[in-house]
Each structure stands twice: as structure tokens, then as C-alpha cells.
Design an enzyme around this catalytic site. Structure first.
Site, short mmCIF file in Angstrom:
data_model
loop_
_atom_site.label_atom_id
_atom_site.label_comp_id
_atom_site.label_asym_id
_atom_site.label_seq_id
_atom_site.Cartn_x
_atom_site.Cartn_y
_atom_site.Cartn_z
NE ARG A 111 -3.97 1.96 2.37
CZ ARG A 111 -4.07 2.93 3.30
NH1 ARG A 111 -3.17 2.99 4.28
NH2 ARG A 111 -5.04 3.82 3.24
CG HIS B 8 -1.43 5.27 -0.36
ND1 HIS B 8 -2.19 5.90 0.59
CD2 HIS B 8 -2.22 4.28 -0.86
CE1 HIS B 8 -3.39 5.33 0.66
NE2 HIS B 8 -3.42 4.33 -0.20
CG ASN C 49 -1.33 8.79 2.84
OD1 ASN C 49 -1.59 7.70 2.33
ND2 ASN C 49 -0.74 9.76 2.16
CG HIS D 118 -7.97 -4.31 -1.34
ND1 HIS D 118 -9.00 -3.42 -1.57
CD2 HIS D 118 -6.88 -3.53 -1.08
CE1 HIS D 118 -8.56 -2.18 -1.44
NE2 HIS D 118 -7.28 -2.22 -1.15
#
Length: 318
Positions: A59, A63, A91, A190
Site C-alpha cells: 500500500r 500511495h 494516509n 486486497h
């Protein structure tokens, strides 16, 4: 004027192509031959200690790349005079793993001083995390340099929230030159990791395309009132939460997607067949995921003399 605009567009496209063309799988072969093995052993140890960390590192790379390119900007901590991306809504209170990246950076610096960028460490750590949890491998292209800036505003506009519908998701990924197949494949990350109640509460109580038993099982730890249990965690893939596999897509077929932005991928829309394909073929998913991760890792890298090689990932060199 039109031809001048066209020419400048061509120049921009050529510059973008040149930047990604400068990335190379052999970038550190001479300058830091032990870089990749150092990163891998550190990631393997971190994920062995806490399986969730694998998802957190993937992740972190996502990001990073979605906000002004894969340049390590997400790692820059706020200071009295600097506001970075870590406090941005997508975040704040949820990104984690920066301590693991700092630890890896320390180990890499010990073998090669100021050679390997934090951005590249993130890209390699994401791959090694997937592998550590039983997922596919791929060749990571290297040579990214680290940013000297970060943008909280861009983090809040460019990172797709869990409330997005299929149209918004498609646009967000397309804006980063990622295809719909890339989007569906990257969502498959996921298959590992956890989400906070505040990000799936609305789905539990207000949506109908959710398996009733599944929803009921989650409500005890995620009560309806806002502010109650907001930080309670649930696995994004309840079937095999710590294994990187294609169960995420089978869950979607059964209306057991945890986030709204998960289930919209299989809800009578244009991505239904891709979800079916990935649910029925682990090999198809693994291949598409590996391709999508390389594509994501190619988003606007800083190369050559752009940016810097940070000595510490959380701050710009003084």
C-alpha cells in the site's frame, strides 16, 4: 499555435517515455550488487514477524506512486516548516511500514552509501512482500530518485477513496495511464491486509449488494454509530487473509467485498468478466498483477539528475 502546442505535447510525451526508459532491472548491479538481497531479507523478516506488514508495504508503494509519481514522497515526515502527504486524509492514521523502510534504508546504506533511493526500496519491498505471502514475482525496474517535496493536496485528490464507484475508479487509474485491467488486478492486492471500520461501515448498513451473513459477522466490531469502533479492523479477504492468492475475486462473486470500491468491480458493470476471469484462474490474476505493478512503478519516476538519493527516507538531505 496548434502546431506549437502539439510539439510541446510530443516533447512532454518523449520526456515521460525517456524517464521510464531510464529505469533498468540492472541499475544497481555494479553500484550496489547486494542491494536487492539486503532488501529481500529485511522484508522477509518483517513479514514473518507480522503478516499484515506485507500489505502495508504494498500500500505504501501504491500511495507513493499515485501522488506525483514513484518518488518516495510519501515517506517524508511533517516538520515545523514542511507539510507532507502523511497527514492527508487517505494516509492519516492508516499508512504504516515507514519504520520498516527506515530499517531497510539503514541496512542498504551500510553496504552502499547514498546509492539506492527510498523510492526504489519501496518498489522492491512491495514485490518482496507479495512473494513472502505466496504471491507472484516480477522484475522490478530500478533507477528512481527521491523527491525533495511532497503534496498533501495531491494526496487528497489523486488517491482513490473506498467510496469511489466504478466510473470514478476508472478515471483515477486512467489519469495515471493505468488500464481497467491494471485497476482490477491492482485491486486484488486486497487479498491481503485489513481495513478500518470507518471505511466499510456505510457498506455494512446501507448497501444491498452484500452477503447478509458476511455483513452480520462484521457488525459486532463495527457498530452503526459514527465514532464507535472507527478503527476496528477487518480483513479485506476473510477467506485467506494472509495469503496472496485470487480469493479476493471469488469473494466479490459472493458479494463479500469489504469496501464499496471492491464490490463495484463486480456489480453488473464492465469489469464483471475480468473479475470472473481472475476468480477462475490464479495464473491469469498473477500475470495481470505483475504487469500492473510494473506499470504502476513506471508512473512519473524522477531519474538522472532529478531529485536526490535521500540519506534518510523520512527527510530531505540537508
Amino acid at each position: 499555435m496548434a502546431s506549437a502546442s502539439c510539439l510541446s505535447l510530443l516533447v512532454l510525451i518523449a520526456m515521460a517515455s525517456a524517464a521510464s526508459a531510464q529505469l533498468s532491472s540492472t541499475f544497481y548491479d555494479t553500484s550496489c550488487p547486494n542491494a536487492l538481497s539486503t532488501i529481500k531479507s529485511a522484508v522477509t523478516a518483517a513479514v514473518s514477524s507480522e503478516a499484515r506488514m506485507g500489505a502495508s508495504l504494498v500500500r505504501l508503494h501504491f500511495h507513493d506512486c499515485f501522488v506525483d509519481g514513484c518518488d518516495g514522497s510519501v515517506l517524508l515526515a511533517d516538520t515545523g516548516s514542511f507539510i507532507g502527504e502523511q497527514g492527508a486524509a487517505p494516509n492519516n492514521g492508516s499508512i504504516r511500514g515507514m519504520n520498516v523502510i527506515d530499517n531497510i534504508k539503514t541496512q542498504v546504506e551500510a553496504v552502499c552509501k547514498q546509492t539506492v533511493s527510498c523510492a526504489d526500496i519501496l518498489a522492491v519491498a512491495a514485490r518482496d512482500s507479495v512473494v513472502a505471502l505466496g504471491g507472484p514475482t516480477w522484475t522490478v525496474l530500478l533507477g528512481r530518485r527521491d523527491s525533495t517535496t511532497a503534496s498533501k493536496t495531491n494526496a487528497e485528490t489523486d488517491l482513490p477513496p473506498p467510496s469511489f464507484d466504478l466510473t470514478n475508479l476508472t478515471t483515477a487509474f486512467n489519469n495515471k495511464q493505468l488500464s481497467v485491467t491494471d485497476m482490477v488486478a491492482l485491486s486484488g492486492a486486497h487479498t491481503i491486509g485489513q481495513a478500518q471500520c470507518l471505511n466499510f461501515r456505510d457498506r455494512l448498513y446501507n448497501e444491498t449488494n452484500i452477503d447478509t451473513t458476511f455483513a452480520t459477522s462484521l457488525k459486532a466490531n463495527c457498530p452503526r454509530p459514527t465514532g464507535s469502533g472507527d478503527g476496528s479492523l477487518a480483513p479485506l479477504d476473510t477467506t485467506t487473509p494472509n495469503s496472496f492468492d485470487n480469493a479476493y475475486y471469488s469473494n466479490l462473486l459472493s458479494q463479500k467485498g469489504l469496501l464499496h470500491s471492491d464490490q463495484v468491480l463486480f456489480n453488473g458493470g464492465s469489469t464483471d468478466n475480468t473479475v470472473r476471469n481472475f476468480a477462475s484462474s490464479a495464473a491469469a490474476f498473477s500475470s495481470a498483477f505483475a504487469t500492473a505493478m510494473v506499470n504502476m512503478g513506471n508512473i512519473a519516476p524522477k531519474t538522472g539528475t532529478q531529485g536526490q538519493i535521500r540519506l534518510t527516507c523520512s527527510k530531505v538531505n540537508s
